[in-house]
Scaffold this motif. Structure first.
Motif, PDB file in Angstrom:
ATOM      1  N   GLU A  38      69.599  82.006  58.201  1.00  0.00           N
ATOM      2  CA  GLU A  38      70.129  80.777  58.787  1.00  0.00           C
ATOM      3  C   GLU A  38      69.550  79.546  58.071  1.00  0.00           C
ATOM      4  O   GLU A  38      70.263  78.574  57.817  1.00  0.00           O
ATOM      5  N   LYS A  39      68.274  79.573  57.716  1.00  0.00           N
ATOM      6  CA  LYS A  39      67.671  78.464  56.967  1.00  0.00           C
ATOM      7  C   LYS A  39      68.336  78.312  55.596  1.00  0.00           C
ATOM      8  O   LYS A  39      68.614  77.202  55.153  1.00  0.00           O
ATOM      9  N   ILE A  40      68.589  79.431  54.939  1.00  0.00           N
ATOM     10  CA  ILE A  40      69.270  79.420  53.638  1.00  0.00           C
ATOM     11  C   ILE A  40      70.657  78.810  53.801  1.00  0.00           C
ATOM     12  O   ILE A  40      71.080  77.966  53.011  1.00  0.00           O
ATOM     13  N   ARG A  41      71.368  79.227  54.844  1.00  0.00           N
ATOM     14  CA  ARG A  41      72.725  78.728  55.110  1.00  0.00           C
ATOM     15  C   ARG A  41      72.717  77.215  55.286  1.00  0.00           C
ATOM     16  O   ARG A  41      73.515  76.503  54.666  1.00  0.00           O
ATOM     17  N   VAL A  42      71.798  76.709  56.101  1.00  0.00           N
ATOM     18  CA  VAL A  42      71.721  75.272  56.372  1.00  0.00           C
ATOM     19  C   VAL A  42      71.433  74.493  55.090  1.00  0.00           C
ATOM     20  O   VAL A  42      72.066  73.474  54.809  1.00  0.00           O
ATOM     21  N   GLU A  43      70.490  74.971  54.300  1.00  0.00           N
ATOM     22  CA  GLU A  43      70.127  74.273  53.067  1.00  0.00           C
ATOM     23  C   GLU A  43      71.254  74.303  52.033  1.00  0.00           C
ATOM     24  O   GLU A  43      71.530  73.296  51.377  1.00  0.00           O
ATOM     25  N   ILE A  44      71.900  75.440  51.881  1.00  0.00           N
ATOM     26  CA  ILE A  44      73.018  75.547  50.934  1.00  0.00           C
ATOM     27  C   ILE A  44      74.135  74.591  51.341  1.00  0.00           C
ATOM     28  O   ILE A  44      74.680  73.865  50.508  1.00  0.00           O
ATOM     29  N   LEU A  45      74.476  74.576  52.623  1.00  0.00           N
ATOM     30  CA  LEU A  45      75.555  73.710  53.091  1.00  0.00           C
ATOM     31  C   LEU A  45      75.198  72.234  52.933  1.00  0.00           C
ATOM     32  O   LEU A  45      76.053  71.414  52.608  1.00  0.00           O
TER      33      LEU A  45
END
Length: 88
Positions: A38-45
């Motif tokens: 979820e942290k990866i998702r937020v940062e990528i977005l």
């Protein structure tokens, strides 16, 4: 009506459910905890949103195991629908 469905780009609810189930299974087989993913998702977005308009509700990010020379290696797979490129 069946004839027109062949020309539609919109997936059927059955196809959407099938794709989501695949993502859940892929994620369960990955080594990343849900919080990390979820942290990866937020940062990528956040980064991508600086340059393009995206459809955040339809973003799919998962970890998958793919065959490589050394056996199974994890891969980060992202499906991010683009609405518009900023600055055009």
């Amino acid at each position: 009506m069946e004839f027109f469905k062949k020309f539609s780009n919109k997936p059927t609810p059955k196809e959407v459910a099938k794709d989501r189930l695949k993502l859940i299974l892929i994620h369960d087989r990955g080594d990343l905890p849900q919080e990390t993913l979820e942290k990866i998702r937020v940062e990528i977005l956040a980064v991508i949103s600086k340059y393009i308009e995206i459809d955040v509700d339809d973003v799919e990010i998962a970890v998958s195991k793919s065959e490589s020379v050394d056996g199974n290696s994890p891969s980060l797979v992202a499906n991010i629908p683009i609405r518009n490129v900023k600055g055009r």
